[in-house]
Scaffold this active site. Sequence first.
Site, mmCIF file in Angstrom:
data_model
loop_
_atom_site.group_PDB
_atom_site.id
_atom_site.type_symbol
_atom_site.label_atom_id
_atom_site.label_comp_id
_atom_site.label_asym_id
_atom_site.label_seq_id
_atom_site.Cartn_x
_atom_site.Cartn_y
_atom_site.Cartn_z
ATOM 1 N N GLY A 82 16.944 36.974 -26.750
ATOM 2 C CA GLY A 82 16.795 37.146 -28.191
ATOM 3 C C GLY A 82 18.078 37.694 -28.796
ATOM 4 O O GLY A 82 18.504 37.262 -29.870
ATOM 5 N N CYS A 124 15.755 61.650 -28.276
ATOM 6 C CA CYS A 124 16.365 61.864 -26.965
ATOM 7 C C CYS A 124 16.073 60.732 -25.994
ATOM 8 O O CYS A 124 16.890 60.415 -25.151
ATOM 9 C CB CYS A 124 15.881 63.185 -26.419
ATOM 10 S SG CYS A 124 15.932 64.443 -27.707
ATOM 11 N N SER A 161 12.333 35.241 -28.040
ATOM 12 C CA SER A 161 12.648 35.629 -26.672
ATOM 13 C C SER A 161 11.397 35.515 -25.803
ATOM 14 O O SER A 161 10.312 35.903 -26.221
ATOM 15 C CB SER A 161 13.160 37.068 -26.663
ATOM 16 O OG SER A 161 13.471 37.467 -25.358
ATOM 17 N N ALA A 162 11.573 34.994 -24.571
ATOM 18 C CA ALA A 162 10.409 34.719 -23.718
ATOM 19 C C ALA A 162 9.741 35.988 -23.190
ATOM 20 O O ALA A 162 8.526 36.032 -23.029
ATOM 21 C CB ALA A 162 10.835 33.833 -22.536
ATOM 22 N N HIS A 163 10.537 37.038 -22.950
ATOM 23 C CA HIS A 163 9.954 38.187 -22.237
ATOM 24 C C HIS A 163 9.087 39.083 -23.116
ATOM 25 O O HIS A 163 8.441 39.995 -22.622
ATOM 26 C CB HIS A 163 11.043 39.012 -21.533
ATOM 27 C CG HIS A 163 11.830 39.931 -22.421
ATOM 28 N ND1 HIS A 163 11.478 41.239 -22.617
ATOM 29 C CD2 HIS A 163 12.945 39.727 -23.156
ATOM 30 C CE1 HIS A 163 12.372 41.810 -23.420
ATOM 31 N NE2 HIS A 163 13.259 40.912 -23.760
ATOM 32 N N GLN A 212 9.455 39.616 -32.183
ATOM 33 C CA GLN A 212 8.159 40.288 -32.028
ATOM 34 C C GLN A 212 6.984 39.460 -32.565
ATOM 35 O O GLN A 212 5.855 39.625 -32.120
ATOM 36 C CB GLN A 212 8.170 41.642 -32.748
ATOM 37 C CG GLN A 212 9.021 42.697 -32.075
ATOM 38 C CD GLN A 212 8.474 43.174 -30.734
ATOM 39 O OE1 GLN A 212 7.283 43.088 -30.454
ATOM 40 N NE2 GLN A 212 9.347 43.691 -29.891
ATOM 41 N N ASN A 228 9.870 45.707 -34.680
ATOM 42 C CA ASN A 228 9.545 46.036 -33.291
ATOM 43 C C ASN A 228 9.021 47.466 -33.116
ATOM 44 O O ASN A 228 8.339 47.752 -32.149
ATOM 45 C CB ASN A 228 10.763 45.809 -32.389
ATOM 46 C CG ASN A 228 12.021 46.393 -32.961
ATOM 47 O OD1 ASN A 228 12.486 45.957 -34.020
ATOM 48 N ND2 ASN A 228 12.576 47.381 -32.302
HETATM 49 C C1 PLP Z 1 13.358 42.621 -27.963
HETATM 50 C C2 PLP Z 1 13.900 42.256 -29.286
HETATM 51 C C3 PLP Z 1 15.158 41.629 -29.402
HETATM 52 C C4 PLP Z 1 16.041 41.369 -28.209
HETATM 53 O O1 PLP Z 1 15.541 40.382 -27.372
HETATM 54 P P1 PLP Z 1 16.119 40.287 -25.870
HETATM 55 O O2 PLP Z 1 15.597 39.000 -25.346
HETATM 56 O O3 PLP Z 1 15.617 41.478 -25.146
HETATM 57 O O4 PLP Z 1 17.609 40.303 -25.988
HETATM 58 C C5 PLP Z 1 15.602 41.285 -30.649
HETATM 59 N N1 PLP Z 1 14.852 41.531 -31.740
HETATM 60 C C6 PLP Z 1 13.649 42.124 -31.678
HETATM 61 C C7 PLP Z 1 12.864 42.330 -32.921
HETATM 62 C C8 PLP Z 1 13.132 42.509 -30.448
HETATM 63 O O5 PLP Z 1 11.948 43.103 -30.387
#
Ligand code: PLP
Length: 411
Positions: free
Chosen positions: A74, A335, A202-204, A182, A154
Site C-alpha cells: 500500500g 511511546c 494492500s492485500a495484508h 483500510q 486507519n
Molecule cells: C496499512 C496502511 C497503509 C500501508 O500499507 P502497506 O501495505 O503496509 O504498505 C497505507 N494506508 C493505510 C490507510 C493503511 O492502513
Amino acid sequence: MKDSKYIYLDNAATTPMDPKVIEEVIKHFNETYGNSSSLHSAGQKAGQTLLKSREIIASLINAHRDDIFFTSSGTEADNIAIFGVASKNKERGNHIITTTVEHHAVENPYKQLEKKGFEVTFLPVDQFGLINLNDLNNAIKDKTILISIMFANNEIGTIEPVKEIGAIAKKNDVIFHTDAVQAFGKVPIDVIDMNIDLLSASAHKLYGPKGVGMLYIRGKGARKGWGKYIEPIMFGGGHEREMRPSTVNVPGIAGFAKAVELAKEELEKEAARQTKLRNKIIKWVIDNIEDSFLNGHPTQRLPNNVNLGFKYIEGESIVLDLDMEGIATSTGSACSSQSLEPSHVLTAIGLKPEEAHGSLRVTLGRFTTEKEVDYFLEKLPGVIDRLRKMSPLKKGVKYMFDKSSDTEHHH
Ligand SMILES: *Cc1c(COP(=O)(O)O)cnc(C)c1O
C-alpha cells in the site's frame, strides 16, 4: 503467539491470512513460478494468473482490469500515485490538497514534496475526523493538480465523503487519489460512481499476504492511458506496463485475488456482523467504564473499528496489560509508536495530549467471534481499574504530560 486462546483485535495493523488464501499462494508458489514477461509456457501461465487476478480485483471496485497496477505494498502504491502525479504535472501546477489525518504513507511523501517546492494544503477535520467539503472547495486553486484524501481512517475508522470529494475533483478538473487500504473489501467502493482516478490498496489488511498491493489508475484500460496524468517513479523492465517495473510477485498476487474474492462474497454479511460487534463494544464501554469516550464518528466509521479514550491512563499500558491477558490491541499513544507526540490523527480531531495518550484501538476481523468480544469486555474493566489505581493522573491532579505543567512526562 497465535494459539487458540490468543484473541487478535488488531486487524487494522494487519490481518492473519485466510487459510484459503494460504492454500492459493502455496499452490502458485509450486505451479506458477514463471516470469510473466517470458514468452514460454511457464511465463504464459504466470501471465494468465495475473490477468485473472487483475479481473477479480478490478471487479471489487468496478474498475477495468487493465487499470490495476500491482505493487509491493500500500505504501508503494501511495508513493507512485503521489510522486507520479506531482512529477507529471509540475508544469501545470504545484499545489496539492490532502488532510491532516492521512496515513504516514501519504503524509510523509507530501512532506517530501513540500521540501521540493510543492505547496501542500493539509485540510483540517472536525471532531469526528471528517473533512469539510466547503474547505475543500475553497482550497482549490488554478494550480491545484491533485486531491488526495483517504477513504477511511486507519486509527479512528472515520469514512470520508468520498463520492462528494470525487464530484468536486471532477468539476474542477483535478486528479483525485484515495488511500483505500483500510476500506478496500470492507465497504462498497465504485471508482466510476465515485470519480476516483487513483486508489491504493494492500492485500495484508484483507487476509492476504504481506508485501502485495495495488494502485488503480483510471485510464479506461488503454495501454499507457495513464500517461496523460501520471508517470512512473521507478525504472527497470517492462512489468506492469512500465508503471511498476520489477518481476511480478505472481503467487502473492494470486493470494491477493483470492482474498478479494472472499471479501466480495462476504462483504455485506461481514460488515453487518462486525458493525454489531463494534457497536456492542462501544456501548458497553461507554455505559460501564467511567471517564471513557469514543474517538471518531459514531456511525460513519468502518464496521471493524473501535477507538476509545480512557482518561487518566496511557494507551500503551492498556495494550501491554491486555496482551498479558492474551488480547492484541493497539494505541495512538505516544511511546508505543516510537515518538513522543501522540497520534497526529487524535490531535487533529481536537483531543488534548492527555486525552490522546489514553486511546485504545480495537479492530475486529473476519475471524473475530462474539465470544472473543465478550472475553475482551470481561477483561477490560479490570485492566483499566488497575492502571487507574496506579496512575498519578487522577481526577483533579495536574497531568504529568500537560504542557502547562512543570513536571516532565515520565518517559
Ligand atoms: C496499512 C496502511 C497503509 C500501508 O500499507 P502497506 O501495505 O503496509 O504498505 C497505507 N494506508 C493505510 C490507510 C493503511 O492502513
